[in-house]
Design a protein around this motif. Structure first.
Motif, mmCIF file in Angstrom:
data_model
loop_
_atom_site.group_PDB
_atom_site.id
_atom_site.type_symbol
_atom_site.label_atom_id
_atom_site.label_comp_id
_atom_site.label_asym_id
_atom_site.label_seq_id
_atom_site.Cartn_x
_atom_site.Cartn_y
_atom_site.Cartn_z
ATOM 1 N N SER A 1 7.913 -2.773 5.699
ATOM 2 C CA SER A 1 6.726 -1.917 5.708
ATOM 3 C C SER A 1 6.444 -1.466 7.136
ATOM 4 O O SER A 1 7.032 -1.974 8.097
ATOM 5 N N GLY A 2 5.553 -0.489 7.271
ATOM 6 C CA GLY A 2 5.235 0.043 8.592
ATOM 7 C C GLY A 2 4.804 -1.042 9.572
ATOM 8 O O GLY A 2 5.300 -1.117 10.698
ATOM 9 N N GLY A 3 3.917 -1.903 9.128
ATOM 10 C CA GLY A 3 3.420 -2.942 10.016
ATOM 11 C C GLY A 3 4.495 -3.956 10.359
ATOM 12 O O GLY A 3 4.543 -4.487 11.471
ATOM 13 N N LEU B 1 -3.095 9.621 1.587
ATOM 14 C CA LEU B 1 -3.096 9.505 3.041
ATOM 15 C C LEU B 1 -2.692 8.094 3.440
ATOM 16 O O LEU B 1 -3.419 7.141 3.189
ATOM 17 N N ASP B 2 -1.538 7.956 4.061
ATOM 18 C CA ASP B 2 -1.050 6.636 4.447
ATOM 19 C C ASP B 2 -1.321 6.404 5.934
ATOM 20 O O ASP B 2 -0.549 6.824 6.789
ATOM 21 N N GLU B 3 -2.394 5.726 6.221
ATOM 22 C CA GLU B 3 -2.808 5.459 7.600
ATOM 23 C C GLU B 3 -2.726 6.741 8.424
ATOM 24 O O GLU B 3 -1.975 6.833 9.388
ATOM 25 N N PRO B 4 -3.541 7.724 8.065
ATOM 26 C CA PRO B 4 -3.343 9.057 8.632
ATOM 27 C C PRO B 4 -3.932 9.257 10.023
ATOM 28 O O PRO B 4 -3.685 10.281 10.635
ATOM 29 N N LYS C 1 0.826 -1.209 0.000
ATOM 30 C CA LYS C 1 0.000 0.000 0.000
ATOM 31 C C LYS C 1 0.864 1.266 0.000
ATOM 32 O O LYS C 1 0.684 2.158 -0.832
ATOM 33 N N SER C 2 1.797 1.317 0.930
ATOM 34 C CA SER C 2 2.652 2.509 0.996
ATOM 35 C C SER C 2 3.463 2.660 -0.283
ATOM 36 O O SER C 2 3.692 3.771 -0.764
ATOM 37 N N THR C 3 3.882 1.544 -0.824
ATOM 38 C CA THR C 3 4.678 1.593 -2.047
ATOM 39 C C THR C 3 3.888 2.231 -3.186
ATOM 40 O O THR C 3 4.433 3.014 -3.970
ATOM 41 N N PHE D 1 2.824 10.771 5.382
ATOM 42 C CA PHE D 1 3.677 9.593 5.471
ATOM 43 C C PHE D 1 3.251 8.737 6.648
ATOM 44 O O PHE D 1 2.853 9.249 7.687
ATOM 45 N N GLN D 2 3.395 7.437 6.449
ATOM 46 C CA GLN D 2 3.004 6.519 7.520
ATOM 47 C C GLN D 2 3.768 6.819 8.809
ATOM 48 O O GLN D 2 3.225 6.717 9.894
ATOM 49 N N ASP D 3 5.036 7.210 8.669
ATOM 50 C CA ASP D 3 5.809 7.550 9.862
ATOM 51 C C ASP D 3 5.960 9.061 10.015
ATOM 52 O O ASP D 3 6.892 9.536 10.641
#
Ligand code: ATP
Ligand code: ATP
Ligand code: MG
Ligand code: MG
Lengths: 221, 365, 238, 365, 221
Positions: D137-139, B159-162, B40-42, B85-87
């Motif tokens: 990945s984040g997870g 939006l990555d897991e916002p 997903k993030s990719t 960003f997720q992080d």
């Protein structure tokens, strides 16, 4: 105490930083962010001014930019005076001699910036230039400070290159470190000691002030 | 032309396997939903230009951002994306306000600070604008990241897991902000989330991703009434998602009726006005089936319908029964025992009992 | 730059420091003209002159460097030998070395194995070093002392090895040994001129020299200047 | 002595206001639940010794880790805590395996690598042990962080939103791992989370935090049957949490009955064995109240009880009705309209209707 | 070509690193992780060897560790020979002269490690020593490499301090940079050039090899 020489030293120190920091920032950034064939060679070549004995380096610079070289003649015909034995020549020599101190710490500092932060900056629409000034430079600041401190201190203390290229002309190319050396050669330990102490106090004071001020405005938290 | 949707096609064998193609129109919210590590993030990074898969096409409006075949790769800062960003990837040396200001370069200088503070207020960060990220809590940082992504007035919002680091009440408010924004900017939004509440409340379309491949995709109502997506059931539970209009509001009884193209659905009236468009999710677990209309219940919705599908869930005693009620399909998750007891077969008439308060409801406009 | 008349720059070997400073002061008093003095190693100064250093008078500590410049056509003429250097045996205060012109003290110290370090200028680069080597060879001490000898970059550095007490003594320029700044740091004795080849100091007037430089150059050959040279530990030629 | 619980008392006016005191016994899981920025992470950091509030007491077993009055502050590495950081804080230069190995220093050298791989497998990271964090990945990163925290065999396990970045199926499995671990190690566990599923499935006790102050705390069943906690209702919805024992399993019908100290509760049988202890959450939204027992429903649970409390929710038309059923209290969220229609007052007999599949259920042992 | 002098130079370069890196790591770590009054002063004082002209620094070292000083006498009575004009003395002087190159880059590298990573290390039960070797040092590696490269290169090129303290003893304290300087003073430009070229090739080769090898094993990814 040779105040004129101290003045030349400080002027040279500041001028060296003004000339060298942009180059160091550009080169350090390039080496930190790009990878290309021959990069390791370039990195090693940048340390060459450190590897050569200062007087020898000075001699080669003298030959390269002196009255007998095409480069030197070209400069002389434009500027109206020869590069060696002038403040400009001193500055050039000092910039070359200090290059290694500036590039490496800056390069490391740029390398240490997490790639996520760079990515975020690009996604904020910041152009490479804006990224450089708003993100990379502030984050690399401690490394830039180290580079500046090392180069400034070393410029004050350098005398091999500077003596060879500058020629020890009072008020123009006689730095305090040359003056101290002269005094010492003349067995005037007292005079040398006074000058050395002055140089140290000025240098340590400047460096302390810089770290304190710069540290206060850039603490990462 | 301007109405061309965001069009994405990404394909590569490795190191991160990808094989996806999808569109997302302006004003649509595409939720990418899938297991951890599915890519997903990719995908978001590839759209933003931060990652270059072997084979990539990214087009938006009349601009081509990536086209590996044609050798086109517009650098990230020239793509008008807002990316959370997720992080978070906040700028550590800048305050919360400074982080938002960094993305406001396209606005006139004079309004930037006011705009930054407005954005921070929108993510409920009033008064924390002067703090550096390391003096903020996890959820506060995430909200700064959201404000920063919005600040750019992007042409595509990614939006990555916002909302992972914030509590549910704040999350609801942030969802509303994003929803309002997407409507105002009229841009495609891609939302990666593990939280189905986000999907229901925000998205118009869903894409189910597994190991870089699309398992299902389409408008949310279509995907959600499918009973054959095991990972989806594990992840969120099944349930119909229905868009409806408020037909009437009875303030005295505190109830409203929704028009779902057949019998009316009764729901709590709080916050509803007649004519409003609402999104309703009726979880399959909460739908009761009855062969005769019961009496004396605290329950308001007894919806007459017909069984259209009976799907036995492998490895469990549960059964998903799809019931057509007027123009809508509801899902009910019941026990196999109930199915045989009530003789629920395709074509059988049945009453679907739905508690008004068990309905997930939010106002779309 | 036009307008301001800069004082001429006189480049001189470091070993000339004390003497030349005194002469320049006297010159200024007598003639009302100032000269800037620049001291350095003769070799380095020669290189700088060849590459355009703005020096007008060059006083070397040897004979050959000025001749090189003459050969390169950078000087008015072949110049003159303005002084002849003498060597001195120097022992710092507290050293076990007793100084005598015949090096007997040094020889006995060598025999007893009590020479820790002995300082001379580097014979490879400094005329005073070549002279020192010749003296030690002449007294048959060179081979025995070779491993004990520390080489100064210049005769001044050799002296510093000794004055700081890190060498039992050294063969240094007589001009260094008698310099006012050395007073009280040790004892010294001049070595007979016959013990080593003469150390001729030649000076030249460079082509670029102006009137003031020429005047100073001439002044250096006046009796007043020669007197100072003499009292500074040099011999002056006829 | 060894049975002294983890005892924590933290107090300071600023910069991060704190005023909390709680115990957590061995084998208990205390969930700290509260809005973003309320001080949850700060509490965990203080227990781990990474943050020193003005006034702090942290004791575990017979060891005092912090006691500001006595000037005691044991450095973090001498406190046997396993801490999952909210932002993971993985070692960027080490592989996933290396990250876990770093916390295995107390084990004999020979078993460490095997143990690290075992832990990675427990968090479903098989095969990714050689990747550095930046290639995960984040997870996946979050799971490495969890494995690393567990690796230390800690005396206190501190989990700061440990499952935010993973999908629900993985999350469930990780919850089970943590639960098994806590049982095996018999250590106090403190869990910070915004996800009520985590709370229900993992915790024995709940602490509700707001602006550094405790708003409510106690065993989960006690806190969850309270109707007066507005933030909690917004955050998770109310609902009774009941621990029960499986009384019988009817495999043929696929149903099981639970003993909740009164009428039996019927639930799907999947995975249940007689005698097993289960935790059940009955969401208030899903409980239907009826004055007469209905017939012909797909519903299994019609539980006779008595209304014990009627709590009108301010600003809404909803009412929370507490119903005593046998020894248990259930909550039902109904409309005010239904309350008046059915004349639900304290003391009135009532039937609570609960769909078997709407019950959140997981096996405790 | 004076191979013996090259040998001395390389030995000195390596020995300087062996002596200086532990000191630099300790001091850099201390300055990076602790804050105490007078820290800015200490940081500035560390640059003093840079500020003084090398010959002057050498002179002061000669006095400080010479036969007349208590320090020098103490060393001589233990080691059996005086510190000046010996390899040990050269090493000491070289270590002091190179201190600034080593401490500053290492300090910056340690400072750049995120505090969260340090915290995590402590929570893994790693003692300060284990943390240092398993976490801090690997993460600071690029900075340590820079420090080592600057110090090594500068040691090869240094000749002012080294000449003053070493006394130019063949095989013992005559480094290649002194030999080059001597050749140049003797107007043997050819000899000097050959030696300088050799020095450069050796130095650049060593540095390239180091960056490549070290870079390969420590890439952060
Ligand atoms: N540099 C890399 N080299 C190889 N594989 C990588 C690299 N970076 C990421 N991956 C792998 O690619 C897969 C997809 O990663 P991605 O971050 O897109 O997943 P995701 O769907 O966002 O997962 P999550 O929900 O956990 O954030 C993961 O399995 C990850 O391990
Ligand atoms: N260094 C600091 N100085 C001042 N305030 C701080 C600092 N660090 C954190 N805070 C504040 O302290 C409060 C509590 O932070 P903490 O990280 O404990 O919150 P949290 O409950 O974990 O929140 P979240 O759920 O968002 O992670 C926050 O409001 C935060 O802004
Ligand atoms: Mg991801
Ligand atoms: Mg937190």
């Amino acid at each position: 105490m040779d105040w004129t020489a101290l003045g030349v030293s400080l002027r040279l120190g500041v001028a060296t930083l003004i000339v060298l920091l942009p180059i160091g920032l550009w080169l350090g950034h390039l080496l930190a962010t790009r990878s290309f064939p021959g990069k390791a060679l370039i990195e090693a070549l940048i340390t060459v001014p450190l590897v050569l004995p200062p007087t020898v380096l000075g001699f080669y610079l003298l030959v390269t930019f002196g009255a007998r070289s095409p480069l030197g003649q070209a400069f002389a015909s434009i500027a109206g005076h020869a590069l060696p034995f002038s403040f400009a020549g001193l500055l050039l020599a000092s910039a070359i001699a200090n290059l290694p101190f500036v590039v490496q710490p800056i390069q490391r500092a740029f390398e240490a910036i997490p790639s996520g932060v760079r990515d975020a900056a690009a996604c904020c629409g910041l152009s490479p230039w804006q990224r450089f000034f708003q993100i990379d430079l502030p984050l690399a600041w401690p490394g830039v400070l180290t580079a500046a401190m090392l180069a400034f201190a070393h410029t004050l203390g350098e005398f091999g290159v500077v003596l060879m290229v500058g020629g020890n002309l009072p008020g123009e190319t006689r730095t305090l470190s040359i003056a101290i050396y002269d005094r010492m050669q003349a067995f005037d330990d007292r005079g040398a000691g006074v000058m050395a102490a002055t140089l140290l106090v000025v240098a340590v004071g400047t460096l302390m002030l810089t770290t304190t001020l710069a540290g206060r405005t850039t603490r990462r938290g | 032309m301007a109405d061309t949707p965001l069009r994405v096609g990404l394909r590569q064998a490795g190191p991160i396997p990808l094989d996806v193609a999808f569109d997302c129109a302006r004003g649509d919210v595409l939720a990418i939903f899938g297991p951890s590590g599915s890519g997903k993030s990719t995908i978001l990074r590839a759209i933003a230009g931060l990652y270059a898969p072997a084979d990539a096409i990214v087009r938006t409006g009349d601009r081509t951002w990536s086209d590996t075949a044609a050798g086109v790769h517009v650098p990230p800062h020239q793509r008008a994306v807002g990316l959370v960003f997720q992080d978070y990837a906040l700028f550590p040396h800048l305050t919360a306000r400074g982080n938002v200001l960094a993305a406001l370069g396209h606005r006139p200088k004079a309004e930037r600070v006011a705009r930054a503070d407005e954005l921070l207020a929108q993510v409920h960060m009033d008064g924390l604008g002067d703090r550096r990220p390391d003096a903020l809590s996890g959820g506060e940082r995430q909200r700064v990241a959201l404000a920063r992504a919005i600040a750019r007035d992007p042409a595509v919002l990614l939006l990555d897991e916002p909302f992972t680091a914030v509590d549910r009440p704040v999350r609801r408010r942030l969802q509303d902000e994003v929803d309002a924004l997407r409507r105002r900017l009229d841009v495609p939004v891609i939302l990666v989330t593990h939280d189905f509440d986000d999907v229901v409340r925000l998205s118009t379309h869903v894409l189910l991703l597994e190991r870089g491949r699309v398992m299902a995709s389409g408008p949310i109502a279509d995907v959600m009434r499918r009973a054959d997506l095991p990972w989806l059931r594990d992840a969120v539970g099944l349930g119909a998602v229905v868009d409806a209009r408020v037909a009437g509001v009875d303030l005295e009884r505190g109830l409203a009726t929704l028009d779902i193209g057949g019998p009316a659905l009764v729901v709590p009236a709080a916050g509803l006005t007649p004519g409003a468009l609402v999104r309703v999710r009726v979880p399959a677990r909460e739908v009761i089936l009855a062969t005769q209309a019961p009496a004396g219940l605290s329950l308001h919705n007894v919806l007459a319908g017909v069984v259209t599908e009976v799907h036995y869930l492998p490895g469990t005693s549960q059964v998903i029964v799809q019931v057509r009620v007027g123009a809508t399909h509801l899902l009910a998750e019941v026990t196999g025992d109930a199915v045989s007891r009530l003789a629920l077969t395709v074509g059988a008439p049945v009453h679907a009992l739905v508690k008004s308060v068990s309905i997930d409801l939010h106002v779309v406009s | 730059p036009a307008g301001v008349q800069k004082p001429p720059v006189v480049a001189a070997a470091a070993s000339m420091n004390a003497a030349l400073t005194a002469i320049a002061a006297q010159f200024e008093q007598a003639r009302g003209r100032h000269v800037d003095l620049v001291f350095g190693a003769s070799g380095a100064l020669t290189r700088q002159i060849r590459d355009g250093a703005p020096f007008e008078v060059f006083l070397a500590a040897d004979d050959t460097f000025p001749q090189q410049l003459t050969g390169a056509g950078l000087t008015r003429d072949a110049g003159v030998v303005y002084a002849i250097g003498r060597l001195a045996l120097f022992a710092p205060t507290g050293s076990p070395l007793t100084v005598d012109a015949g090096l007997a003290g040094l020889a006995s110290l060598v025999r007893d194995g009590r020479v820790t370090r002995f300082a001379i200028a580097n014979p490879e680069v400094a005329p005073y070093g070549q002279a020192a080597e010749a003296v030690l060879r002449r007294h048959g001490l060179w081979d025995a002392m070779r491993p004990r000898i520390v080489l100064g970059d210049s005769v001044a550095q050799a002296a510093q090895f000794a004055t700081t007490g890190n060498a039992v003594g050294g063969l240094v320029a007589w001009s260094v040994a008698v310099a006012p700044a050395m007073a009280g740091r040790g004892t010294s004795v001049v070595i007979p001129a016959s013990d080593h080849p003469p150390i001729r100091h030649r000076m030249v007037l460079l082509k670029r020299a102006g009137a003031a430089a020429a005047e100073f150059y001439a002044y250096l050959q006046t009796p007043a200047a020669r007197a100072i040279l003499k009292s500074s530990g040099f011999e002056v030629p006829e």
